[in-house]
Scaffold this motif. Structure first.
Motif, short mmCIF file in Angstrom:
data_model
loop_
_atom_site.label_atom_id
_atom_site.label_comp_id
_atom_site.label_asym_id
_atom_site.label_seq_id
_atom_site.Cartn_x
_atom_site.Cartn_y
_atom_site.Cartn_z
N GLY A 1 0.82 -1.20 0.00
CA GLY A 1 0.00 0.00 0.00
C GLY A 1 0.85 1.25 0.00
O GLY A 1 0.58 2.21 -0.73
N ILE A 2 1.89 1.26 0.83
CA ILE A 2 2.80 2.41 0.86
C ILE A 2 3.53 2.52 -0.47
O ILE A 2 3.68 3.62 -1.03
CB ILE A 2 3.80 2.27 2.02
CG1 ILE A 2 3.07 2.28 3.36
CG2 ILE A 2 4.83 3.40 1.97
CD1 ILE A 2 3.97 2.06 4.56
N ALA A 3 3.99 1.38 -0.99
CA ALA A 3 4.71 1.40 -2.26
C ALA A 3 3.81 1.91 -3.39
O ALA A 3 4.26 2.64 -4.27
CB ALA A 3 5.21 0.00 -2.59
N ALA A 4 2.53 1.54 -3.36
CA ALA A 4 1.60 1.98 -4.41
C ALA A 4 1.44 3.49 -4.40
O ALA A 4 1.34 4.13 -5.45
CB ALA A 4 0.25 1.30 -4.23
N ALA A 5 1.41 4.07 -3.22
CA ALA A 5 1.28 5.53 -3.12
C ALA A 5 2.47 6.22 -3.76
O ALA A 5 2.32 7.16 -4.55
CB ALA A 5 1.14 5.94 -1.65
N PHE A 6 3.68 5.75 -3.44
CA PHE A 6 4.87 6.37 -4.00
C PHE A 6 5.02 6.07 -5.50
O PHE A 6 5.50 6.90 -6.26
CB PHE A 6 6.11 5.94 -3.22
CG PHE A 6 6.27 6.68 -1.93
CD1 PHE A 6 6.89 7.92 -1.91
CD2 PHE A 6 5.78 6.16 -0.75
CE1 PHE A 6 7.02 8.63 -0.72
CE2 PHE A 6 5.91 6.86 0.44
CZ PHE A 6 6.52 8.10 0.46
N ALA A 7 4.60 4.87 -5.90
CA ALA A 7 4.67 4.54 -7.33
C ALA A 7 3.75 5.45 -8.14
O ALA A 7 4.05 5.77 -9.29
CB ALA A 7 4.27 3.07 -7.54
N GLY B 1 3.26 8.51 -7.46
CA GLY B 1 3.85 9.84 -7.49
C GLY B 1 3.71 10.63 -6.21
O GLY B 1 4.05 11.82 -6.17
N ALA B 2 3.19 10.00 -5.16
CA ALA B 2 3.05 10.71 -3.88
C ALA B 2 4.42 11.08 -3.32
O ALA B 2 5.41 10.38 -3.55
CB ALA B 2 2.30 9.85 -2.88
N SER B 3 4.47 12.19 -2.60
CA SER B 3 5.72 12.63 -1.99
C SER B 3 5.82 12.21 -0.54
O SER B 3 6.89 12.31 0.08
CB SER B 3 5.82 14.16 -2.06
OG SER B 3 5.81 14.60 -3.40
N GLY B 4 4.70 11.74 0.02
CA GLY B 4 4.72 11.34 1.41
C GLY B 4 3.54 10.47 1.78
O GLY B 4 2.53 10.43 1.05
N TYR B 5 3.67 9.78 2.90
CA TYR B 5 2.58 8.96 3.43
C TYR B 5 2.58 9.15 4.94
O TYR B 5 3.59 8.93 5.61
CB TYR B 5 2.78 7.49 3.09
CG TYR B 5 1.52 6.65 3.27
CD1 TYR B 5 0.78 6.23 2.19
CD2 TYR B 5 1.07 6.32 4.55
CE1 TYR B 5 -0.37 5.49 2.36
CE2 TYR B 5 -0.09 5.59 4.73
CZ TYR B 5 -0.81 5.17 3.64
OH TYR B 5 -1.97 4.45 3.80
N VAL B 6 1.44 9.57 5.47
CA VAL B 6 1.32 9.86 6.90
C VAL B 6 0.11 9.12 7.45
O VAL B 6 -0.95 9.07 6.79
CB VAL B 6 1.17 11.38 7.15
CG1 VAL B 6 1.04 11.68 8.64
CG2 VAL B 6 2.33 12.15 6.55
#
Length: 233
Positions: free
Chosen positions: A90-96, A98-103
């Motif tokens: 899930g975290i990897a999908a956010a960054f893949a 194009g997200a710059s962060g996950y909080v």
């Protein structure tokens, strides 16, 4: 200096509460909304420095499609995802996307603010605890069912699974027949079908294959393994 941002969340009340808290801390909130599919339209049209994108289901297909579009049409906008702690994918999908962060969605306002500032500066904004949890799961993944055992269980009928379990326990044809309440000739037919489906030439090989793949353990957990349906042999 305050951050110019947009807060988007599936729940409007959460978006408005977070926006109010950030305004009190000196940030300029251009909009706080729960537009659903219109999230990307809102961000593209208003062009903030940062978009806080709240999602309750980061692992669902399409959850980060707005991020993809925002990064494509407004690459200067940093997107920080606010969500529950998902598995590492899930975290990897956010960054893949194009997200710059996950909080974490329950992060204190100070943590959200730090992530916004880091993202605006072009840095990756992820809490160390999230990364530690992700790495821990990647390094020590939960045990997954053996693929070969799953495949073999799919091709065996419930009655054949029971026959295989009895074969693995060392029962001969007569004992198998008595235990299952069927004729010896029927039991023999079932055994031959099991050997054929497993692609082995003997009962010993069948038992060894079942043990090696974990098929017996999987079969023991299969609720329909002892079938009450009438025998067709």
């Amino acid at each position: 200096m305050g951050v110019r941002l947009i807060v988007v969340d599936d729940h409007r009340l959460l978006a408005e509460a977070l926006a109010s808290a950030l305004k009190l801390r000196g940030h300029r909130v251009l909009a706080a909304a729960a537009p659903g599919a219109g999230a990307a339209d809102l961000v593209v049209s208003r062009a903030p420095e940062v978009c806080l994108l709240g999602t309750a289901a980061p692992e669902e297909p399409g959850a980060f499609e707005p991020v993809v579009r925002i990064r494509r049409e407004r690459p200067q906008v940093a997107v920080v995802v606010l969500g529950p702690v998902p598995n590492p994918r899930g975290i990897a999908a956010a960054f893949a996307a194009g997200a710059s962060g996950y909080v974490r969605q329950d992060e204190r306002i100070e943590g959200v603010e730090r992530a916004m500032v880091k993202a605006r500066a072009g840095e990756a904004a992820v809490a160390p605890q999230l990364l530690q949890g992700a790495f821990a799961e990647l390094l020590n993944p939960a045990a997954q069912p053996d693929d070969e055992a799953t495949r073999l269980l799919r091709i065996l009928t419930p009655r054949e699974v029971e026959v295989l379990m009895r074969v693995a326990e060392g029962e001969d044809t007569r004992v198998i027949a008595a235990g299952m309440g069927i004729a010896p000739s029927t039991a023999r037919t079932h055994v031959q079908r099991v050997l054929m489906k497993l692609g082995v030439g003997s009962r010993l090989e069948a038992a060894a294959l079942a043990a090696r793949t974990g098929l017996l353990d999987r079969a023991a957990d299969r609720p329909d393994r002892l079938s009450d349906q009438p025998d067709q042999g």
